[in-house]
Scaffold this motif. Sequence first.
Motif, PDB file in Angstrom:
ATOM      1  N   PHE A 176       0.832  -0.844  -0.063  1.00 58.44           N
ATOM      2  CA  PHE A 176       0.045   0.062  -0.050  1.00 58.44           C
ATOM      3  C   PHE A 176       0.957   1.230   0.177  1.00 58.44           C
ATOM      4  N   ALA A 177       2.047   1.176   0.720  1.00 54.95           N
ATOM      5  CA  ALA A 177       2.845   2.495   0.864  1.00 54.95           C
ATOM      6  C   ALA A 177       3.414   2.705  -0.496  1.00 54.95           C
ATOM      7  N   SER A 178       3.764   1.606  -1.222  1.00 58.97           N
ATOM      8  CA  SER A 178       4.428   1.944  -2.679  1.00 58.97           C
ATOM      9  C   SER A 178       3.502   2.431  -3.455  1.00 58.97           C
ATOM     10  N   LEU A 179       2.398   2.285  -3.323  1.00 56.61           N
ATOM     11  CA  LEU A 179       1.076   2.696  -4.328  1.00 56.61           C
ATOM     12  C   LEU A 179       0.598   4.254  -3.600  1.00 56.61           C
ATOM     13  N   SER A 180       1.072   4.563  -2.536  1.00 57.06           N
ATOM     14  CA  SER A 180       0.691   5.923  -1.998  1.00 57.06           C
ATOM     15  C   SER A 180       1.722   7.009  -2.031  1.00 57.06           C
ATOM     16  N   ASP A 181       0.909   8.234  -2.108  1.00 61.81           N
ATOM     17  CA  ASP A 181       1.859   9.399  -1.888  1.00 61.81           C
ATOM     18  C   ASP A 181       2.350   9.468  -0.440  1.00 61.81           C
ATOM     19  N   PRO A 182       3.891   9.336  -0.414  1.00 63.04           N
ATOM     20  CA  PRO A 182       4.498   8.879   0.992  1.00 63.04           C
ATOM     21  C   PRO A 182       4.168  10.250   1.827  1.00 63.04           C
ATOM     22  N   ARG A 183       3.865  11.493   1.684  1.00 62.34           N
ATOM     23  CA  ARG A 183       3.450  12.516   2.479  1.00 62.34           C
ATOM     24  C   ARG A 183       2.269  11.981   3.356  1.00 62.34           C
ATOM     25  N   HIS A 184       1.449  11.074   2.781  1.00 65.72           N
ATOM     26  CA  HIS A 184       0.317  10.718   3.420  1.00 65.72           C
ATOM     27  C   HIS A 184       0.196   9.244   4.168  1.00 65.72           C
ATOM     28  N   ILE A 185       1.313   8.660   4.183  1.00 65.64           N
ATOM     29  CA  ILE A 185       1.396   7.462   4.549  1.00 65.64           C
ATOM     30  C   ILE A 185       0.915   7.404   6.024  1.00 65.64           C
ATOM     31  N   PHE A 186       1.754   8.165   6.760  1.00 63.55           N
ATOM     32  CA  PHE A 186       1.609   8.136   8.056  1.00 63.55           C
ATOM     33  C   PHE A 186       0.596   9.037   8.809  1.00 63.55           C
ATOM     34  N   ASP A 187      -0.596   9.632   7.981  1.00 62.12           N
ATOM     35  CA  ASP A 187      -1.384  10.388   8.532  1.00 62.12           C
ATOM     36  C   ASP A 187      -2.272   9.605   9.514  1.00 62.12           C
ATOM     37  N   GLN A 188      -2.446   8.483   9.496  1.00 59.53           N
ATOM     38  CA  GLN A 188      -3.032   7.541  10.605  1.00 59.53           C
ATOM     39  C   GLN A 188      -2.375   6.494  11.207  1.00 59.53           C
ATOM     40  N   VAL A 189      -2.695   5.894  12.014  1.00 59.75           N
ATOM     41  CA  VAL A 189      -1.861   4.892  12.824  1.00 59.75           C
ATOM     42  C   VAL A 189      -1.580   3.570  11.520  1.00 59.75           C
ATOM     43  N   LEU A 190      -2.695   3.018  11.307  1.00 58.85           N
ATOM     44  CA  LEU A 190      -2.740   1.975  10.035  1.00 58.85           C
ATOM     45  C   LEU A 190      -3.073   2.676   8.754  1.00 58.85           C
ATOM     46  N   LEU A 191      -2.246   1.751   7.705  1.00 62.47           N
ATOM     47  CA  LEU A 191      -2.322   2.071   6.503  1.00 62.47           C
ATOM     48  C   LEU A 191      -3.037   1.048   5.995  1.00 62.47           C
ATOM     49  N   LEU A 192      -4.376   0.830   5.551  1.00 60.39           N
ATOM     50  CA  LEU A 192      -5.063   0.051   5.309  1.00 60.39           C
ATOM     51  C   LEU A 192      -5.401  -0.123   3.722  1.00 60.39           C
ATOM     52  N   TRP A 193      -5.145   0.908   2.960  1.00 58.45           N
ATOM     53  CA  TRP A 193      -5.451   1.067   1.655  1.00 58.45           C
ATOM     54  C   TRP A 193      -4.427   2.186   1.133  1.00 58.45           C
ATOM     55  N   PRO A 194      -4.241   2.322  -0.062  1.00 57.91           N
ATOM     56  CA  PRO A 194      -3.198   3.556  -0.562  1.00 57.91           C
ATOM     57  C   PRO A 194      -3.882   4.807  -0.435  1.00 57.91           C
ATOM     58  N   ARG A 195      -3.168   5.619   0.010  1.00 52.93           N
ATOM     59  CA  ARG A 195      -3.542   7.124   0.231  1.00 52.93           C
ATOM     60  C   ARG A 195      -2.595   8.147  -0.923  1.00 52.93           C
ATOM     61  N   GLY A 196      -3.540   8.683  -1.492  1.00 57.74           N
ATOM     62  CA  GLY A 196      -3.259   9.327  -2.755  1.00 57.74           C
ATOM     63  C   GLY A 196      -2.301   8.586  -3.840  1.00 57.74           C
ATOM     64  N   PHE A 197      -3.169   7.875  -4.469  1.00 57.05           N
ATOM     65  CA  PHE A 197      -2.557   6.714  -5.185  1.00 57.05           C
ATOM     66  C   PHE A 197      -1.574   7.314  -6.024  1.00 57.05           C
ATOM     67  N   THR A 198      -0.555   6.472  -6.263  1.00 54.68           N
ATOM     68  CA  THR A 198       0.402   6.983  -7.331  1.00 54.68           C
ATOM     69  C   THR A 198       1.290   6.046  -7.690  1.00 54.68           C
TER      70      THR A 198
END
Length: 296
Positions: free
Chosen positions: A35-57
């Motif tokens: 999920f982190a590899s598909l997310s915008d790194p600036r939004h990975i740790f916005d919440q405690v758990l990363l359960l889906w890509p955030r800011g898909f890229t």
Amino acid sequence: MYQLSRGDKVFNGFNMILVGIFTLVILYPLLFVVFASLSDPRHIFDQVLLLWPRGFTLEGYKRVFANGDIWMGFKNAVIYTALGTAVNVIMTTLAAYPLSRRDFRGRNVITMLFTFTMFFSGGLIPTYIVNEGLGIVNTMWVMIIPGAVSVYNMIIMRTYFQQNIPVELEESAFIDGATDIQLLLKVVLPLSTPIIAVMMMFYGVGRWNGYFDAMIYLSDRNLFPLQLILREILVQNQMGDAANQAMMSVNQSEVSALKQSIKYAVVVVSSVPVLLFYPVVSKYFEKGIMIGAIKG
């Protein structure tokens, strides 16, 4: 039909919940990296758990596949793993089969000498001197020839031959005029598919994930395997010349985030071959690890 008691149902339900929790604990780190590899790194740790890509890229994957060092390392890793695993399986088979034969005199003494090397060795410096004397330091062969036989795996394979290849079958083959080599190639190996598959998995995963030998013996960057390139990216924060040039066009404020994305993408790319290889041999894995557990 057997009816489960209330206590059995409670026990089974508790086991299912416990196994489910353990599965999530083990599986989440892998899902996090994907999920982190598909997310915008600036939004990975916005919440405690990363359960889906955030800011898909897919920017991290684009940079990874545009990096020539990673492609070079991937090619080298495939070569080292394929050739190294082939050498490992062949040498382990040639060591295990004679030691499994009851008519081989001195097999117990030889097995003891093999086992001795599991606990005592010359160490890193004498090993380096030996490899340097052979002239294989800083060549592809230093990643293939040393460690051609794992004593632990050899003992597992020897045990399989002893317990699953009937002596009567060997005797009948000799009566029909078979030689030792013919017996091994035409009788023993066709009946040993499970253990060969397990050995391929053990050796293949170890070869693919190994980086320490490359770090010690290789100085030519063109010979670096993927795991050593990955180490540079993850530990030393080096992206290689091609990637650094590509980042020159990126704003300085975005460089750190882009490096994080590249790190996660490289981890996924380097793990995919192992994840694809495991299902191929998984049906043999249980039988392989149970060798010697039950005497019959």
